[in-house]
Design an enzyme around this catalytic site. Structure first.
Site, short mmCIF file in Angstrom:
data_model
loop_
_atom_site.label_atom_id
_atom_site.label_comp_id
_atom_site.label_asym_id
_atom_site.label_seq_id
_atom_site.Cartn_x
_atom_site.Cartn_y
_atom_site.Cartn_z
N ARG A 143 10.44 0.61 21.86
CA ARG A 143 9.19 0.74 21.11
C ARG A 143 7.99 0.20 21.91
O ARG A 143 6.88 0.15 21.40
CB ARG A 143 9.30 -0.03 19.79
CG ARG A 143 10.36 0.52 18.85
CD ARG A 143 10.72 -0.48 17.78
NE ARG A 143 9.59 -0.76 16.92
CZ ARG A 143 9.43 -1.88 16.23
NH1 ARG A 143 10.31 -2.87 16.36
NH2 ARG A 143 8.37 -2.06 15.46
N GLN A 148 7.29 -8.96 22.53
CA GLN A 148 8.42 -9.57 21.83
C GLN A 148 9.57 -9.94 22.78
O GLN A 148 10.43 -10.73 22.43
CB GLN A 148 8.95 -8.60 20.76
CG GLN A 148 7.93 -8.20 19.71
CD GLN A 148 7.58 -9.34 18.78
OE1 GLN A 148 8.35 -10.29 18.64
NE2 GLN A 148 6.42 -9.26 18.16
N HIS A 153 13.10 -15.30 24.05
CA HIS A 153 13.97 -14.29 23.43
C HIS A 153 15.12 -13.91 24.36
O HIS A 153 16.29 -13.87 23.94
CB HIS A 153 13.12 -13.05 23.09
CG HIS A 153 13.89 -11.97 22.40
ND1 HIS A 153 13.98 -11.86 21.03
CD2 HIS A 153 14.62 -10.95 22.90
CE1 HIS A 153 14.72 -10.82 20.71
NE2 HIS A 153 15.12 -10.25 21.83
N HIS A 156 17.57 -16.87 24.96
CA HIS A 156 18.36 -17.14 23.75
C HIS A 156 19.48 -16.11 23.60
O HIS A 156 20.64 -16.47 23.38
CB HIS A 156 17.44 -17.11 22.53
CG HIS A 156 18.16 -17.36 21.24
ND1 HIS A 156 18.83 -18.52 20.97
CD2 HIS A 156 18.30 -16.58 20.14
CE1 HIS A 156 19.37 -18.46 19.77
NE2 HIS A 156 19.06 -17.29 19.24
N TYR A 193 14.73 -10.31 6.76
CA TYR A 193 13.29 -10.21 7.04
C TYR A 193 12.99 -9.00 7.93
O TYR A 193 12.08 -8.21 7.65
CB TYR A 193 12.80 -11.49 7.72
CG TYR A 193 11.37 -11.38 8.21
CD1 TYR A 193 10.30 -11.71 7.37
CD2 TYR A 193 11.07 -10.91 9.49
CE1 TYR A 193 8.99 -11.58 7.80
CE2 TYR A 193 9.77 -10.78 9.92
CZ TYR A 193 8.74 -11.11 9.07
OH TYR A 193 7.43 -10.97 9.50
N LYS A 210 7.07 -15.31 7.58
CA LYS A 210 7.68 -15.12 8.89
C LYS A 210 7.79 -16.41 9.69
O LYS A 210 8.82 -16.71 10.30
CB LYS A 210 6.90 -14.09 9.70
CG LYS A 210 7.49 -13.84 11.09
CD LYS A 210 6.69 -12.82 11.87
CE LYS A 210 7.28 -12.60 13.25
NZ LYS A 210 6.52 -11.61 14.04
N THR A 214 11.10 -19.44 11.98
CA THR A 214 11.16 -20.29 13.16
C THR A 214 11.40 -21.74 12.77
O THR A 214 12.16 -22.46 13.43
CB THR A 214 9.85 -20.17 13.97
OG1 THR A 214 9.60 -18.80 14.26
CG2 THR A 214 9.96 -20.94 15.29
N GLN A 217 15.01 -22.13 11.98
CA GLN A 217 15.83 -22.20 13.19
C GLN A 217 15.74 -23.56 13.85
O GLN A 217 16.74 -24.08 14.36
CB GLN A 217 15.40 -21.09 14.16
CG GLN A 217 15.84 -19.70 13.69
CD GLN A 217 15.32 -18.60 14.60
OE1 GLN A 217 14.17 -18.60 15.00
NE2 GLN A 217 16.17 -17.64 14.91
#
Length: 328
Positions: A143, A148, A153, A156, A193, A210, A214, A217
């Protein structure tokens, strides 16, 4: 020179023999022949390939292509991830954490009892789930949502399969599975979500929470730290202390990574929002004075204020349209 070659050969032989002893004799024999469990190298190779695809190959392939429209795919994918996470959480609960496990110290049951085997298989499925999560990033790349695909990211997602592999290989059950127990619960909420967000603007306007994902987490990592590090002071069940270090260190690393992400993504953004509102309030206050200036015949100043307000309204409208387009 001959002696040096022999020394090197002996060293390499010793390393190889030690490695084989670790893999063949000190690991859990129940999981030894399961898929991807004979050696960590296939998992390492898959994780490196994942990082290469999402950081280099994927963006290069998408360079001259339009972003894919994946809304329906994302809804289905995230729904399946919710179901998968619910299954894993259920297995972790029934396997022990809500069914008799001690939260202070829990040994690994290496027996072949139905409950012990079920727990070990649940650990392997949790390991497998770390590969299905790669699709999160693949869809971002398809996309063209490269913002992102952050370092956090990729680290992880890329490191988790390798980390979990060692747990399934040596300790598929017991104290350290507390991380998986919490993590699957968090993923139920997280993928719910994402599924709702993929449904479009009509649903997105209700997803104000949203940033609390975080926070959740980070709370997860703090709980894992406390749970792991308590064995340094009391290890009544003789749990392999090395894995407590291993899991605890991961929790510390991920906590600071997510904390940094939270500060950059939300705290700084909130500060900018406050500044914007202060500016808006200043303009509104000036607008209230507009009437007084008109009564006094100072229509030129009033018109100036009105022009500023009109310009601000148009800018705000454009930002809202751009933000909505970005989310879709």
């Amino acid at each position: 020179m001959l002696w040096d070659e022999r020394e090197l050969e002996n060293l390499l032989t010793s390393i190889y023999d030690g490695w084989r002893d670790l893999m063949d004799n000190k690991s859990d024999p129940r999981t030894r022949d399961w898929f991807l469990m004979s050696s960590p190298f296939p998992t390492i190779a898959i994780s490196i390939t994942y990082a290469y695809i999402v950081k280099i190959l994927g963006p290069k392939l998408m360079e001259n292509r339009k972003p894919f429209e994946l809304r329906k795919v994302l809804v289905v994918y995230n729904f399946l991830q919710v179901l998968f996470s619910m299954y894993l959480f259920y297995e972790a609960s029934i396997g022990g954490w809500l069914n008799g496990y001690s939260f202070t110290c829990e040994p690994v049951d290496y027996s072949y009892s139905p409950k012990a085997i079920r727990t070990a298989r649940g650990c392997w499925w949790y390991f497998f789930s770390k590969f299905t999560e790669f699709f999160d990033t693949f869809f971002f790349v398809m996309r063209k949502r490269y913002d992102q695909v952050s370092t956090l990211h990729v680290i992880h997602h890329g490191i988790m399969p390798v980390s979990v592999w060692w747990g399934v290989k040596f300790t598929p059950g017991g104290h350290s599975t507390f991380f998986g127990f919490l993590n699957t619960f968090v993923h139920i909420i997280m993928y719910t979500y994402y599924m709702l967000a993929a449904m479009g603007p009509k649903v997105q306007k209700y997803l104000w929470w949203k940033k609390y994902l975080t926070v959740l987490q980070m709370v997860q990592f703090v709980l894992v730290m406390i749970h792991s590090f308590q064995l340094f002071f009391r290890n009544d069940c003789n749990y392999p202390i090395g894995f407590a270090y291993f899991i605890g260190a991961h929790a510390v690393m991920f906590y600071f990574l997510f904390s940094d992400f939270y500060k950059k993504s939300y705290l700084r953004r909130d500060a900018k929002e406050k500044s914007r509102k202060a500016y808006e309030n200043g303009l509104m206050k000036a607008a209230m004075e507009n009437g007084k200036h008109e009564i006094n015949g100072n229509t030129k100043y009033a018109q100036s204020i009105n022009n500023k307000l009109d310009g601000y309204a148009e800018t705000t409208r454009q930002r809202i349209i751009a933000a909505a387009a970005g989310k879709n």
